[in-house]
Design an enzyme around this catalytic site. Structure first.
Site, mmCIF file in Angstrom:
data_model
loop_
_atom_site.group_PDB
_atom_site.id
_atom_site.type_symbol
_atom_site.label_atom_id
_atom_site.label_comp_id
_atom_site.label_asym_id
_atom_site.label_seq_id
_atom_site.Cartn_x
_atom_site.Cartn_y
_atom_site.Cartn_z
ATOM 1 N N TYR A 199 0.856 -1.180 0.000
ATOM 2 C CA TYR A 199 0.000 0.000 0.000
ATOM 3 C C TYR A 199 0.897 1.237 0.000
ATOM 4 O O TYR A 199 1.745 1.394 0.881
ATOM 5 C CB TYR A 199 -0.877 0.035 1.242
ATOM 6 C CG TYR A 199 -2.068 -0.890 1.222
ATOM 7 C CD1 TYR A 199 -3.349 -0.401 0.990
ATOM 8 C CD2 TYR A 199 -1.913 -2.251 1.443
ATOM 9 C CE1 TYR A 199 -4.449 -1.241 0.986
ATOM 10 C CE2 TYR A 199 -3.009 -3.102 1.444
ATOM 11 C CZ TYR A 199 -4.277 -2.592 1.220
ATOM 12 O OH TYR A 199 -5.363 -3.434 1.216
ATOM 13 N N HIS A 374 -17.002 -4.579 -0.863
ATOM 14 C CA HIS A 374 -15.575 -4.925 -0.938
ATOM 15 C C HIS A 374 -15.190 -6.021 0.048
ATOM 16 O O HIS A 374 -15.396 -5.908 1.253
ATOM 17 C CB HIS A 374 -14.733 -3.678 -0.654
ATOM 18 C CG HIS A 374 -13.252 -3.907 -0.747
ATOM 19 N ND1 HIS A 374 -12.605 -4.172 -1.937
ATOM 20 C CD2 HIS A 374 -12.294 -3.934 0.208
ATOM 21 C CE1 HIS A 374 -11.313 -4.339 -1.706
ATOM 22 N NE2 HIS A 374 -11.102 -4.203 -0.414
#
Length: 556
Positions: A199, A374
């Site tokens: 990330y 999600h």
């Protein structure tokens, strides 16, 4: 006189806003001359779709679905207002002649009016087909046909007809307002590390505008489609005053958590409805934003350079409402685990909107028009239940066939109101039959999430409304005295159908920690219990009846 004109202008704007129908959020002109306008909305949970057709004529109007764009095989309705009343019939076409009336009438007329040279026909039908003469409405582009006459005698329409292809169930509008411009927020020549999951976060200041603007469209700019998993843009609190760029979730960027834009793998552009836009400039001009990009690099290839991000189209013509995004579901922390060898394991995350006033002084209801669901690789299904007064009133969103490779913010078929005091329950179903170890909540694609990003208006200074099972209660129920004992117990446990089912029931029965967080990261911690979620059955086929007018002698 100037003041009076301004007042009249404001009143006219307010009146046009008041006419917005949350049940008919989508609109398209079917003809180049803008004489034929179609509005529609749908409820995929109940299996119904609503239409409103407005045509500039005082004669008959027809609308339908065609396999190839012509008359043959078309599923059609014809209606109008004649001297002796209204007429409305469900029909089918077998060739270039007047469509035949169906034996079974599966379109339900709700209203039919004629005034000032315009005919407005509002009707409903089932999304699926109900007899051999109906065509099912699918989530693929369909050919819509229309025709109309100058009188109420149903006969050849001449050139007053046309065809337009639209995806009614996956509709994404595309408008080009005046003064439209765009700006990009992207990574710049980011060299990716040789990690499977990475990330990267980039904190930057928003572009400067003299006055408030509205973002109306967001497009993904993806340079490495094989490794970019998702993008999120967060608005930072006022305490963030400097740009910064580094790996995410290492303790330095945790302040920016109010999501304002989101894109997932397989998704495309997102456009806001005409009543709402994402605000930028004006009072929000001084905020910093954080772009988070999740890279999934299973081959751990080194040296890849990425410039992915988002493009924002904006206009100075403000819309009625500011839009916002609320993150709901199961809090993303390693406090819960999904057992291995599970065919269908359920987790739950709850948002109790009754606690929103604890962090906001002037909270209000949410008008939700879009949702992005999600999970990661083990996710198979997601449902968002809507509860009011202790009872389930709806399913806000459902994906019974979740695909990790296709994650898109989808417009709901109608704007749904979430009142203060309502509860939203996000239920996720996982399959871990091919795993031998526990799957923890976390950020890696091999970890799991259970989230629903709700896109709504009017925007509030709100970022998160989520929950997780109370860790202390969970450990106590499982006979563990502390966290280390519990972790050891979980890792050594023999997981079979019985133990998996028992653990799942325990997670649901125990008290939950419910948290609400505002845009400045002020948190209200509360407790609650998970309600039972039920599947809402689809509505039966819509039954209408043909209404005929004596003013239509040519009607078969």
């Amino acid at each position: 006189m100037v003041k009076l004109s301004l007042v009249l202008l404001l009143l006219s704007v307010q009146w046009s806003w008041a006419l917005e129908d949350p049940l008919l959020p989508f609109s398209e002109h079917l003809d180049p001359e803008h004489k034929v306008q179609l509005k529609w909305g749908f409820d995929e949970i109940k299996g119904t779709i609503l239409f409103e057709l407005t045509v500039s004529t005082s004669g008959w109007v027809g609308f339908g679905f065609s396999p190839k764009g012509g008359m043959t095989g078309a599923d059609i309705v014809i209606g109008g207002v004649g001297p002796k009343g209204s007429y409305f019939t469900d029909r089918h076409a077998v060739g270039f002649s007047i469509p035949l009336v169906d034996k079974q009438q599966n379109y339900k007329l709700l209203s039919l009016t004629e005034s000032d040279g315009k005919t407005v026909m509002k009707f409903q039908r089932s999304i699926s087909s109900c007899d051999e003469n109906d065509l099912p409405i699918t989530d693929l582009p369909m050919k819509l046909i229309y025709a109309y006459g100058q009188t109420d005698e149903i006969k050849y329409h001449s050139n007053r007809r046309g065809t337009k292809e639209l995806n009614l169930l996956k509709y994404m509008p595309r408008v080009n307002p005046p003064n439209s411009k765009y700006f990009d927020v992207t990574m710049i020549n980011l060299k990716l590390p040789a990690k499977q999951t990475y990330y990267h976060c980039k904190t930057l200041k928003a572009p400067t505008f003299d006055r408030k603007q509205h973002i109306y469209r967001i497009e993904p700019l993806i340079t490495n489609i094989d490794v970019v998993h998702h993008l999120v843009l967060y608005r930072c609190p006022p305490s963030v005053t400097k740009p910064f760029e580094a790996e995410c979730y290492v303790g330095v960027d945790a302040k920016c958590i109010e999501a304002v834009a989101v894109w997932g793998i397989g998704g495309g552009a997102f456009e806001f409805p005409e009543v709402a836009g994402l605000p930028i400039g004006g009072k929000v001009d001084d905020f910093f934003y954080k772009l988070e990009v999740h890279y999934n690099n299973p081959q751990k290839t080194a040296g890849r350079v990425d410039n992915s991000g988002l493009r924002f189209y904006y206009t100075s013509e403000l819309r009625q409402h500011d839009a916002g995004i609320l993150i709901t579901g199961l809090a993303v922390i390693p406090g819960y685990a999904i057992p291995p060898k599970a065919k269908s394991f359920l987790t739950y995350g709850m948002c109790d909107t009754a606690y929103i006033p604890k962090v906001l002084k002037t909270p209000h209801d949410l008008q939700v028009f879009s949702v992005m669901l999600h999970t990661h690789l083990a996710g198979r299904k997601l449902r968002v239940g809507h509860f009011r007064g202790g009872k389930q009133i709806d399913l806000l969103a459902v994906d019974e066939n979740y695909d990790f490779e296709y994650q898109q913010a989808t417009n709901l078929g109608k704007t749904k109101t979430v009142k203060l005091g309502d509860k939203l329950l996000v239920e996720c179903t996982y399959n871990t039959e091919n795993r031998n170890k526990l799957t923890w909540g976390g950020f890696s694609v091999t970890d799991e999430m259970c989230l629903a990003f709700l896109v709504y208006y009017p925007a509030m200074n709100l970022s998160v409304c989520a929950s997780l099972p109370n860790p202390a209660t969970l450990m106590s129920k499982m006979g563990a005295k502390d966290t280390a004992t519990w972790l050891n117990m979980m890792s050594k446990k023999t997981w079979n159908d019985r133990s998996i089912n028992q653990y799942q029931k325990t997670l649901k029965r125990i008290d939950q920690l419910v948290m609400v967080m505002d845009s400045d990261n002020n948190i209200s911690n509360n407790t609650g219990l998970i309600p039972d979620l039920k599947v809402i059955p689809s509505a039966p086929c819509v039954n209408g009846r043909a209404t005929r007018s004596l003013a239509s002698p040519s009607e078969p």
